[in-house]
Design a protein around this motif. Sequence first.
Motif, PDB file in Angstrom:
ATOM      1  N   ASN A 205      46.154  12.801  78.790  1.00  0.00           N
ATOM      2  CA  ASN A 205      45.374  13.613  77.858  1.00  0.00           C
ATOM      3  C   ASN A 205      44.980  14.916  78.545  1.00  0.00           C
ATOM      4  O   ASN A 205      44.330  14.901  79.592  1.00  0.00           O
ATOM      5  CB  ASN A 205      44.123  12.842  77.420  1.00  0.00           C
ATOM      6  CG  ASN A 205      43.326  13.594  76.384  1.00  0.00           C
ATOM      7  OD1 ASN A 205      43.885  14.218  75.489  1.00  0.00           O
ATOM      8  ND2 ASN A 205      42.005  13.537  76.496  1.00  0.00           N
ATOM      9  N   VAL A 206      45.397  16.040  77.955  1.00  0.00           N
ATOM     10  CA  VAL A 206      45.066  17.347  78.530  1.00  0.00           C
ATOM     11  C   VAL A 206      43.834  17.923  77.834  1.00  0.00           C
ATOM     12  O   VAL A 206      43.647  17.751  76.630  1.00  0.00           O
ATOM     13  CB  VAL A 206      46.250  18.332  78.435  1.00  0.00           C
ATOM     14  CG1 VAL A 206      47.423  17.839  79.272  1.00  0.00           C
ATOM     15  CG2 VAL A 206      46.681  18.552  77.000  1.00  0.00           C
ATOM     16  N   VAL A 226      42.965  15.559  63.464  1.00  0.00           N
ATOM     17  CA  VAL A 226      42.131  14.366  63.299  1.00  0.00           C
ATOM     18  C   VAL A 226      41.206  14.263  64.511  1.00  0.00           C
ATOM     19  O   VAL A 226      41.665  14.320  65.661  1.00  0.00           O
ATOM     20  CB  VAL A 226      42.994  13.095  63.193  1.00  0.00           C
ATOM     21  CG1 VAL A 226      42.103  11.855  63.102  1.00  0.00           C
ATOM     22  CG2 VAL A 226      43.919  13.181  61.986  1.00  0.00           C
ATOM     23  N   LEU A 227      39.910  14.138  64.254  1.00  0.00           N
ATOM     24  CA  LEU A 227      38.939  13.970  65.331  1.00  0.00           C
ATOM     25  C   LEU A 227      38.940  12.508  65.759  1.00  0.00           C
ATOM     26  O   LEU A 227      38.709  11.611  64.957  1.00  0.00           O
ATOM     27  CB  LEU A 227      37.540  14.375  64.846  1.00  0.00           C
ATOM     28  CG  LEU A 227      36.398  14.218  65.850  1.00  0.00           C
ATOM     29  CD1 LEU A 227      36.616  15.104  67.075  1.00  0.00           C
ATOM     30  CD2 LEU A 227      35.055  14.524  65.183  1.00  0.00           C
ATOM     31  N   ARG A 228      39.227  12.256  67.039  1.00  0.00           N
ATOM     32  CA  ARG A 228      39.293  10.884  67.557  1.00  0.00           C
ATOM     33  C   ARG A 228      38.009  10.460  68.249  1.00  0.00           C
ATOM     34  O   ARG A 228      37.663   9.274  68.253  1.00  0.00           O
ATOM     35  CB  ARG A 228      40.453  10.769  68.556  1.00  0.00           C
ATOM     36  CG  ARG A 228      41.827  11.088  67.971  1.00  0.00           C
ATOM     37  CD  ARG A 228      42.213  10.097  66.891  1.00  0.00           C
ATOM     38  NE  ARG A 228      43.559  10.348  66.380  1.00  0.00           N
ATOM     39  CZ  ARG A 228      44.088   9.708  65.349  1.00  0.00           C
ATOM     40  NH1 ARG A 228      43.372   8.784  64.703  1.00  0.00           N
ATOM     41  NH2 ARG A 228      45.308   9.977  64.941  1.00  0.00           N
ATOM     42  N   ALA A 241      37.899  14.666  71.552  1.00  0.00           N
ATOM     43  CA  ALA A 241      39.320  14.318  71.566  1.00  0.00           C
ATOM     44  C   ALA A 241      39.884  14.472  70.160  1.00  0.00           C
ATOM     45  O   ALA A 241      39.270  14.031  69.181  1.00  0.00           O
ATOM     46  CB  ALA A 241      39.508  12.886  72.055  1.00  0.00           C
ATOM     47  N   LEU A 242      41.063  15.091  70.065  1.00  0.00           N
ATOM     48  CA  LEU A 242      41.683  15.409  68.778  1.00  0.00           C
ATOM     49  C   LEU A 242      43.161  15.029  68.779  1.00  0.00           C
ATOM     50  O   LEU A 242      43.782  14.888  69.832  1.00  0.00           O
ATOM     51  CB  LEU A 242      41.569  16.906  68.501  1.00  0.00           C
ATOM     52  CG  LEU A 242      40.168  17.489  68.343  1.00  0.00           C
ATOM     53  CD1 LEU A 242      40.137  18.941  68.795  1.00  0.00           C
ATOM     54  CD2 LEU A 242      39.706  17.373  66.887  1.00  0.00           C
ATOM     55  N   GLY A 247      50.686  15.423  65.530  1.00  0.00           N
ATOM     56  CA  GLY A 247      50.559  14.148  66.231  1.00  0.00           C
ATOM     57  C   GLY A 247      50.317  14.222  67.719  1.00  0.00           C
ATOM     58  O   GLY A 247      50.253  13.184  68.380  1.00  0.00           O
ATOM     59  N   ALA A 248      50.186  15.430  68.289  1.00  0.00           N
ATOM     60  CA  ALA A 248      49.948  15.557  69.727  1.00  0.00           C
ATOM     61  C   ALA A 248      48.454  15.417  70.029  1.00  0.00           C
ATOM     62  O   ALA A 248      47.627  16.079  69.402  1.00  0.00           O
ATOM     63  CB  ALA A 248      50.463  16.893  70.242  1.00  0.00           C
ATOM     64  N   ASN A 249      48.133  14.560  70.987  1.00  0.00           N
ATOM     65  CA  ASN A 249      46.744  14.355  71.390  1.00  0.00           C
ATOM     66  C   ASN A 249      46.330  15.394  72.428  1.00  0.00           C
ATOM     67  O   ASN A 249      47.107  15.739  73.316  1.00  0.00           O
ATOM     68  CB  ASN A 249      46.572  12.961  71.996  1.00  0.00           C
ATOM     69  CG  ASN A 249      46.853  11.857  71.007  1.00  0.00           C
ATOM     70  OD1 ASN A 249      46.275  11.821  69.935  1.00  0.00           O
ATOM     71  ND2 ASN A 249      47.748  10.948  71.361  1.00  0.00           N
ATOM     72  N   PHE A 250      45.108  15.874  72.318  1.00  0.00           N
ATOM     73  CA  PHE A 250      44.543  16.781  73.307  1.00  0.00           C
ATOM     74  C   PHE A 250      43.028  16.753  73.168  1.00  0.00           C
ATOM     75  O   PHE A 250      42.490  16.189  72.212  1.00  0.00           O
ATOM     76  CB  PHE A 250      45.083  18.209  73.133  1.00  0.00           C
ATOM     77  CG  PHE A 250      44.552  18.931  71.913  1.00  0.00           C
ATOM     78  CD1 PHE A 250      43.565  19.903  72.041  1.00  0.00           C
ATOM     79  CD2 PHE A 250      45.021  18.637  70.638  1.00  0.00           C
ATOM     80  CE1 PHE A 250      43.071  20.575  70.924  1.00  0.00           C
ATOM     81  CE2 PHE A 250      44.533  19.302  69.519  1.00  0.00           C
ATOM     82  CZ  PHE A 250      43.553  20.279  69.658  1.00  0.00           C
ATOM     83  N   SER A 251      42.346  17.339  74.133  1.00  0.00           N
ATOM     84  CA  SER A 251      40.888  17.429  74.075  1.00  0.00           C
ATOM     85  C   SER A 251      40.446  18.862  74.304  1.00  0.00           C
ATOM     86  O   SER A 251      41.172  19.666  74.894  1.00  0.00           O
ATOM     87  CB  SER A 251      40.246  16.515  75.120  1.00  0.00           C
ATOM     88  OG  SER A 251      40.421  15.152  74.780  1.00  0.00           O
TER      89      SER A 251
END
Length: 269
Positions: A205-206, A226-228, A241-242, A247-251
């Motif tokens: 996670n970047v 989407v807010l995770r 975290a988003l 579909g790519a996760n990042f923060s």
Amino acid sequence: MAVKPEGHPCWADAMFTDLEGAKSFYGEVLGWTFGESSSEHGNYTEAYRDGKPVAAIVPPVPAQEGQEEQSQWCLYFASPDTAATAAKIRDNGGELVMEPMTVGDYGTMCLARDPSGVVFGVWQAGSHEGFQAPMDQPGAFCWAEVFTREPEKSDAFFPAVFPYTARQMEDDGVDFRIFNVGDAPVLGRMRMTDDFPPEVPPYINVYFSVADCDEAVAKATKLGAVLRFGPMSSPFGRFAALTDPQGANFSVIDTQTTEGDMPKLTDVS
């Protein structure tokens, strides 16, 4: 800025089916601008903040067209010798996804997977030295964490491949470790709990710096992210975290807004 020391995160890129959509999203949320796509290198497109390279985006290669491979940020670690690092990866239970490859005069890269399934890159700098923006500058890479269901595998692997020492957070509720190069913390490792759906693979996670975490989250979700998790204040900053629209996760993290005491860390042999 000089070439990053061995083991330091030095670059990040992601593959997007909709390149223009990614430009629009990250341009709005992180204030990025984009250079010309390099047709010689698969339309690889650098992103900038205030004229300084911060990341890159690229469309899928032709062989992957039509496949439902999810977009994902890939973090690269600096190496003075990609071939030697690739050998360490193999010798310590990792897998090479892409063998060492020279990219013009920019540098030499490889892609790998750690024994727990985490994909990452290795970069030996040539003319492209990697991140140029300071970590606390809005829009710049700031931090990264390995998210894995098998932390013991990652914990053994990364210090064997890179010159890391490790410190474990003293918290019964969270299994979190920090890898250092010398005195500098360069990478976190978080155990994935049952809060993560089983279909979510392990990943890195970047984190990107922002001036205002809540404002960045509002922009991102308005644009389809989407807010995770979060926004949440911590001793390290206010972060969230988003998952982006592709579909790519990042923060995102505002390192100027801190709350609470720094956690206690114990050296791990």
